[in-house]
Design a protein around this motif. Sequence first.
Motif, mmCIF file in Angstrom:
data_model
loop_
_atom_site.group_PDB
_atom_site.id
_atom_site.type_symbol
_atom_site.label_atom_id
_atom_site.label_comp_id
_atom_site.label_asym_id
_atom_site.label_seq_id
_atom_site.Cartn_x
_atom_site.Cartn_y
_atom_site.Cartn_z
ATOM 1 N N CYS A 50 4.795 -3.119 -2.497
ATOM 2 C CA CYS A 50 3.792 -2.209 -3.058
ATOM 3 C C CYS A 50 2.740 -1.844 -2.018
ATOM 4 C CB CYS A 50 3.132 -2.857 -4.271
ATOM 5 S SG CYS A 50 1.744 -1.915 -4.936
ATOM 6 N N GLN A 54 2.210 1.797 -0.300
ATOM 7 C CA GLN A 54 0.945 2.483 -0.575
ATOM 8 C C GLN A 54 0.242 2.869 0.721
ATOM 9 O OE1 GLN A 54 0.217 3.506 -3.678
ATOM 10 N NE2 GLN A 54 2.174 2.511 -4.057
ATOM 11 N N VAL A 117 -1.983 0.839 -6.722
ATOM 12 C CA VAL A 117 -1.483 2.182 -6.441
ATOM 13 C C VAL A 117 -2.690 3.058 -6.146
ATOM 14 C CG1 VAL A 117 -0.256 4.185 -7.354
ATOM 15 C CG2 VAL A 117 0.518 1.879 -7.927
ATOM 16 N N GLY A 122 -1.133 7.834 -3.722
ATOM 17 C CA GLY A 122 -0.278 6.649 -3.648
ATOM 18 C C GLY A 122 1.165 6.923 -4.031
ATOM 19 N N ARG A 124 4.295 6.196 -6.165
ATOM 20 C CA ARG A 124 4.407 5.740 -7.548
ATOM 21 C C ARG A 124 5.477 4.676 -7.750
ATOM 22 N NH1 ARG A 124 -0.218 6.594 -8.238
ATOM 23 N NH2 ARG A 124 -0.958 8.690 -8.415
ATOM 24 N N TRP A 126 7.728 1.365 -6.010
ATOM 25 C CA TRP A 126 7.806 0.419 -4.900
ATOM 26 C C TRP A 126 8.945 -0.505 -5.158
ATOM 27 C CZ3 TRP A 126 3.485 0.503 -8.069
ATOM 28 C CH2 TRP A 126 3.359 -0.548 -8.955
#
Length: 126
Positions: A50, A54, A117, A122, A124, A126
């Motif tokens: 994530c 990001q 996020v 960002g 959406r 991951w």
Amino acid sequence: MSAAHSDGAIAVQAEALYLINLMVAPGLAFLGLLWLARRHGRSANPLVRCHLRQTIAASLWAGTLLLAVTLMIAALGSINAPATWMVLILYFTCVHSTLILFGVFGLVRAMAGQLYVYPLIGARKW
């Protein structure tokens, strides 16, 4: 060092590199972020994936928003006109500070071991 601790450290490193890219060493820190993503991008830990995704997505958006739009404003306005400079300075200052604020929020969440996020820019998934 436990695996969870090292995974949290990778997420924090990703967010720190994003902020360094914006404030201290643009380009160089982005290369470091790409290296980190290449090395840990397929991690089984969703926290690592994530924060890496990001920061990469936000860095690409940041480059586009700060460089391309700034150049477009300069090209559309007269470079000698005070109004053009006023718009450029206001745009750059507002967008740059917003991107930094997003990065600080991401860093805090990474340090807390939480997913994050980035708003608007960002990734959406991951």
